[in-house]
Design a protein around this motif. Structure first.
Motif, mmCIF file in Angstrom:
data_model
loop_
_atom_site.group_PDB
_atom_site.id
_atom_site.type_symbol
_atom_site.label_atom_id
_atom_site.label_comp_id
_atom_site.label_asym_id
_atom_site.label_seq_id
_atom_site.Cartn_x
_atom_site.Cartn_y
_atom_site.Cartn_z
ATOM 1 N N ASP A 91 0.830 -1.212 0.000
ATOM 2 C CA ASP A 91 0.000 0.000 0.000
ATOM 3 C C ASP A 91 0.863 1.259 0.000
ATOM 4 O OD1 ASP A 91 -2.579 -1.094 -0.081
ATOM 5 O OD2 ASP A 91 -2.633 -1.399 2.088
ATOM 6 N N ILE A 92 1.968 1.207 0.727
ATOM 7 C CA ILE A 92 2.892 2.351 0.750
ATOM 8 C C ILE A 92 3.563 2.513 -0.615
ATOM 9 C CG2 ILE A 92 5.000 3.284 1.808
ATOM 10 C CD1 ILE A 92 2.734 3.263 3.804
ATOM 11 N N GLU A 93 4.040 1.393 -1.178
ATOM 12 C CA GLU A 93 4.692 1.440 -2.504
ATOM 13 C C GLU A 93 3.710 1.923 -3.564
ATOM 14 O OE1 GLU A 93 7.810 0.590 -3.652
ATOM 15 O OE2 GLU A 93 8.760 -0.387 -1.929
ATOM 16 N N ALA A 94 2.423 1.571 -3.402
ATOM 17 C CA ALA A 94 1.413 1.961 -4.389
ATOM 18 C C ALA A 94 1.196 3.478 -4.421
ATOM 19 C CB ALA A 94 0.095 1.245 -4.131
ATOM 20 N N MET A 95 1.719 4.186 -3.415
ATOM 21 C CA MET A 95 1.686 5.653 -3.445
ATOM 22 C C MET A 95 2.988 6.203 -4.025
ATOM 23 S SD MET A 95 -1.271 5.946 -2.121
ATOM 24 C CE MET A 95 -1.469 7.727 -2.010
ATOM 25 N N GLY A 96 3.924 5.305 -4.349
ATOM 26 C CA GLY A 96 5.239 5.727 -4.825
ATOM 27 C C GLY A 96 6.175 6.049 -3.676
ATOM 28 N N ALA A 97 5.812 5.589 -2.484
ATOM 29 C CA ALA A 97 6.586 5.925 -1.288
ATOM 30 C C ALA A 97 7.398 4.726 -0.789
ATOM 31 C CB ALA A 97 5.649 6.412 -0.183
ATOM 32 N N ARG A 98 8.313 5.005 0.131
ATOM 33 C CA ARG A 98 9.194 3.982 0.679
ATOM 34 C C ARG A 98 8.820 3.706 2.131
ATOM 35 N NH1 ARG A 98 13.927 3.370 3.289
ATOM 36 N NH2 ARG A 98 14.256 5.561 3.778
ATOM 37 N N PRO A 99 8.521 2.435 2.479
ATOM 38 C CA PRO A 99 8.218 2.116 3.878
ATOM 39 C C PRO A 99 9.423 2.408 4.773
ATOM 40 C CG PRO A 99 7.614 0.283 2.428
ATOM 41 C CD PRO A 99 8.424 1.253 1.604
ATOM 42 N N ILE A 100 9.175 2.998 5.947
ATOM 43 C CA ILE A 100 10.285 3.235 6.881
ATOM 44 C C ILE A 100 10.069 2.582 8.237
ATOM 45 C CG2 ILE A 100 11.102 5.384 5.824
ATOM 46 C CD1 ILE A 100 9.573 6.934 8.001
ATOM 47 N N ALA A 101 8.840 2.169 8.533
ATOM 48 C CA ALA A 101 8.582 1.529 9.837
ATOM 49 C C ALA A 101 7.246 0.809 9.813
ATOM 50 C CB ALA A 101 8.581 2.577 10.945
ATOM 51 N N ALA A 102 7.124 -0.197 10.686
ATOM 52 C CA ALA A 102 5.854 -0.904 10.825
ATOM 53 C C ALA A 102 5.534 -1.090 12.298
ATOM 54 C CB ALA A 102 5.911 -2.263 10.125
ATOM 55 N N LEU A 103 4.244 -1.097 12.606
ATOM 56 C CA LEU A 103 3.740 -1.380 13.955
ATOM 57 C C LEU A 103 2.858 -2.619 13.838
ATOM 58 C CD1 LEU A 103 2.381 2.207 14.581
ATOM 59 C CD2 LEU A 103 4.339 1.253 15.815
#
Lengths: 320, 320
Positions: free
Chosen positions: B84-96
């Motif tokens: 879902d993060i990549e689908a915005m063109g963004a890079r994941p930096i953390a998960a909870l």
């Protein structure tokens, strides 16, 4: 007036289907950045850091139709997350909510949860920016909050208490536990004790309390989630210090005493072991910031003591 | 080799208690910023924006001991969020991650879920920075992911497709649904079809795919979670355009054809309605970026068509 119970009439989740349920949720907690795969927030202030926390509430464990309403559930789960963000000295900027519910659940339940979470978010000047809905057996509500920490000063951590610090607290201890005890006792609850019930259904924490404490020089901080002694022990352990609490600063107030007499419970149990008040407790070198009061001091000798004696209760919330 | 089943031996959550369970989880998915009320991330890059998503998986609905393992559950829920993060063109930096489980659950289950989520986070060069554990009836795993979107270019949104764009895709469609069908059919699964099962248990998405697509000029994007036609219809509807897909670019490959024959299923159903592949599909003005292929074009006429005919299936995942 105390309200409890979950609505059962009207269309169910199954009848409406996922898309319409999501539309209904978004109508209750509107946000301009919701509706895509992920939410993109406004650019962060320079030098700010992102802060993140998550909390899950399960029907039958954390809440039930006998003691609360879906609206209060939404408000409370959001507040629990915001309290974790404030306990770092940070400001909440967004929340995400995932809900699992039985397909036969009335959509009103989902709408009320969303409205509750959205209203609490609005109280913190932030929005419910995304979420997920899925079917399941019991109702499970999981909220994550994102906050922002400005400037270079360190966040308020469990490990930052130092001998000589003052121990400070914001808000009431024991109200939530007393309120739950009243609800579960099946007694007629006197009107004057309703603030205890309200504190259980939706704990109150003034938005910005943690931010103000950090700005005023607070060092360690946590929120009262599992019980005062348990939470404050986390600070003592992580900071390798002792905490000396003053009983006169913690003594149960008139409402707690009255509820204690009514139920035959020592109200100190609620104050020291109750938890779920989500008020803030921390340490600071100087005097207590606005909204906080002094409840003790930090010492070198490990452990938590009240008036010099080892605390007799380490009761508190235990998940399993 | 296909592995399924949940471990049952060893100490249970109830036997160990909350603190020790949390310690075990943190040992499986270590992070230097975990362990306080909330996680404080590193200062964001100037001009970057925070991106956030959440996804919840419920035992018996999204996964079961018959078809997967706790390790795969952890990996998959994390991946779903990262997609879902990549689908915005963004890079994941953390998960909870918040997990609810019955107190009699073996701690191994919790450890394996955490290890899975932590390993997937590591694959994306990020960490599991916080979480929550609670008791409950069924296993519920809720992950939230935080990402960062650099620069001034807009994120990749559902509403950004324009007539004349090329429709692009990354990865396989239908593999996850075919793998689930194989697992549920109770047949002996030929070794050569194991990639389908693997894709169901843990979908694969090359980290950075969405970031690369955005850098290359992609405009609209989503991940294939509910079924290709359903997901691409979201882009068509939000962008007020039509999508013309080319059947030869989507035709089931040899593995899907073989699985279809084995189970007596038309493999096109998996390709068009399967979902849960968590591969990316989007639109771009120029040619397909590295790792993507062209599967169609964007037109003015509303709707989704394959070789000019209205798509015959709008099957796909429906939560309720």
């Amino acid at each position: 007036m105390i309200e409890t119970g979950f609505p059962t009439g009207g269309p169910t989740l199954r009848e409406l289907g996922e898309r319409e349920v999501i539309n209904r949720i978004r109508a209750q907690a509107p946000s301009t950045v919701n509706g895509d795969d992920a939410a993109v927030l406004a650019p962060a202030a320079p030098n700010s850091r992102v802060v993140a926390a998550t909390d899950m509430s399960v029907e039958g464990i954390h809440f039930s139709a006998d003691t609360t309403t879906p609206y209060c559930v939404g408000r409370k789960v959001a507040l629990q997350n915001f309290a974790d963000i404030e306990a770092m000295g940070a400001r909440p900027i967004a929340a995400l909510m995932a809900v699992s519910a039985h397909p036969d659940t009335a959509v009103r339940v989902m709408e009320d949860i969303a409205r509750g979470a959205g209203d609490m978010a609005a109280q913190y000047a932030c929005e419910l920016v995304g979420g997920d809905v899925t079917s399941g057996e019991r109702l499970v509500v999981s909220v994550s909050a994102i906050g922002t920490l400005g400037g270079n000063r360190p966040p308020l951590t469990l490990g930052a208490a130092r001998p000589g610090h003052r121990v400070i607290a914001h808000g009431q201890f024991g109200y939530s536990a007393a309120g739950l005890a009243l609800l579960q006792a099946g007694v007629k609850i006197p009107e004057e004790l309703e603030p205890l019930v309200a504190a259980h259904q939706v704990p109150q924490l003034t938005p910005g309390s943690g931010v103000v404490a950090r700005a005023a020089g607070a060092c360690a901080m946590t929120d009262n989630s599992d019980g005062l002694i348990r939470d404050i022990s986390q600070i003592a352990d992580a900071s390798d210090v002792g905490i000396e609490l003053a009983s006169n600063a913690l003594a149960p107030d008139a409402l707690l005493v009255q509820a204690g007499s009514l139920l035959g419970v020592d109200p100190w149990e609620w104050v020291l072991g109750g938890g779920e008040d989500h008020t803030l407790v921390g340490t600071i070198e100087g005097s207590a910031p606005v909204g906080f009061r002094s409840i003790g001091t930090v010492s070198k000798k490990p452990g938590v003591r009240i008036d010099g004696s080892a605390s007799s209760t380490d009761a508190g919330w235990e998940s399993f």
